[in-house]
Design an enzyme around this catalytic site. Sequence first.
Site, PDB file in Angstrom:
ATOM      1  CE  LYS A 125      49.361   6.705  62.219  1.00 35.45           C
ATOM      2  NZ  LYS A 125      49.811   6.161  60.927  1.00 35.45           N
TER       3      LYS A 125
ATOM      4  CD1 TRP B 253      52.912  11.837  60.024  1.00 35.94           C
ATOM      5  CD2 TRP B 253      50.991  12.712  59.275  1.00 35.94           C
ATOM      6  NE1 TRP B 253      52.368  10.956  59.117  1.00 35.94           N
ATOM      7  CE2 TRP B 253      51.196  11.457  58.644  1.00 35.94           C
ATOM      8  CE3 TRP B 253      49.851  13.446  58.950  1.00 35.94           C
ATOM      9  CZ2 TRP B 253      50.292  10.938  57.709  1.00 35.94           C
ATOM     10  CZ3 TRP B 253      48.961  12.929  58.019  1.00 35.94           C
ATOM     11  CH2 TRP B 253      49.179  11.696  57.422  1.00 35.94           C
TER      12      TRP B 253
ATOM     13  CG  ASP C 258      49.601  13.983  65.808  1.00 38.60           C
ATOM     14  OD1 ASP C 258      49.255  12.896  66.286  1.00 38.60           O
ATOM     15  OD2 ASP C 258      49.692  14.192  64.573  1.00 38.60           O
TER      16      ASP C 258
END
Length: 384
Positions: free
Chosen positions: A219, A124, A195
Amino acid sequence: MTIYTDATAKRVCNFAAGPAVLPQPVLEKARDEMLNYAGSGMSVLEMSHRSAAFEDIINRAEADLRTLYGIPANYKVLFLQGGANLQFGMIPMNLRAAGTPIDAVLTGNWSKGTPIDAVLTGNWSKAAIKEAKKLGPVNIAATTEATNFNRIPAQNELQLDPNAAYLYFTSNETIGGVEWQTEPVPPAGVPLVCDASSDFVSRPLDISKYGLLYAGAQKNAGPAGVAVVILREDLLARVPEGLVSILDYKVMAENKSLYNTPPCFSIYIVGLVAKWLLDLGGLTEIAKRNQAKADLIYAVIDGAPDFFKGHAEKASRSRMNLTFRLPNEDLEKKFAKEAAAEGLLELKGHRSVGGLRASLYNAQPLSAVEALAGFMKEFKKKNG
Ligand SMILES: Cc1ncc(COP(=O)(O)O)c(C=O)c1O
């Protein structure tokens, strides 16, 4: 079409990485309010985003997030669309501009922009760096790619530029299963940008250490469709003039996330999740529970090191996404298949790491984690 007479009886243990399990009380509340939200006579799905009822929903969602994290008053909380991926672009577009000539922005000649520092710890952060590079120079402050992203670098490994526009990192790498135990420390005056998609609202944080922290909600904080962006106000001064409005933090902040029609229902669910967390005792309490759940599974892994191999180094282990291998791929396939037959779903690892991955987000009940730990021990007994 299958007719379920009792929906709860059909629920499984869902270990998916995201979209992921949501708190059952949140789903029940949404069900109860589905046809008639708070006496409005309509569903949140049908409601104007300019109505008083929705204004109350978005204000409460923001207020509860502020209470959970103790977000200081000089920070904005935005609810944006485009997921975490849009933030990969929006952040450099908006915040690189300290020193970026405006004509460079307007002509798309981003290579003139102030460099950013980024830590490469997994898929990511890699994806975010790829996008940021399209919008100007990026220095890799440290990378763990040589060991297939199995650890978080130490502070003294970071090569930091005191003039960087900001320092970017990913607090939890969902695919590799590595998590920063504490945030990196940027040079004085360099904002920290994070993030936090896969460990958002999973533990207390000192938000005042961050310039910007964001998360795709799907999530730990709600359904897909909304990203939460927590942004220090003074950074809005960096936003270049002339950006497309929907990509402009200043426009979104001035309009309290209501410049255009927002993802109303997703925001409503994020609000219910935040309220659920507050009622539970807040982030200190959920962090305790998350650690206990992760400890259960890591104890099984560490108890049979000849059979289970954790992907992450111990000091970098994620509490959210637990990645591990078995002695061979056939056994891994068998594990996922037999687990699914027992109602333990979505345990297959991401293809880049292989093996197995159990996501133990906030809403993952302890009973599901206990069931997984039991299954792992049994599986080892039969196949070890
Ligand atoms: C840490 C992290 N960042 C970014 C993303 C991308 O999120 P989105 O699909 O919302 O763009 C994900 C997951 O999908 C993620 O786990």
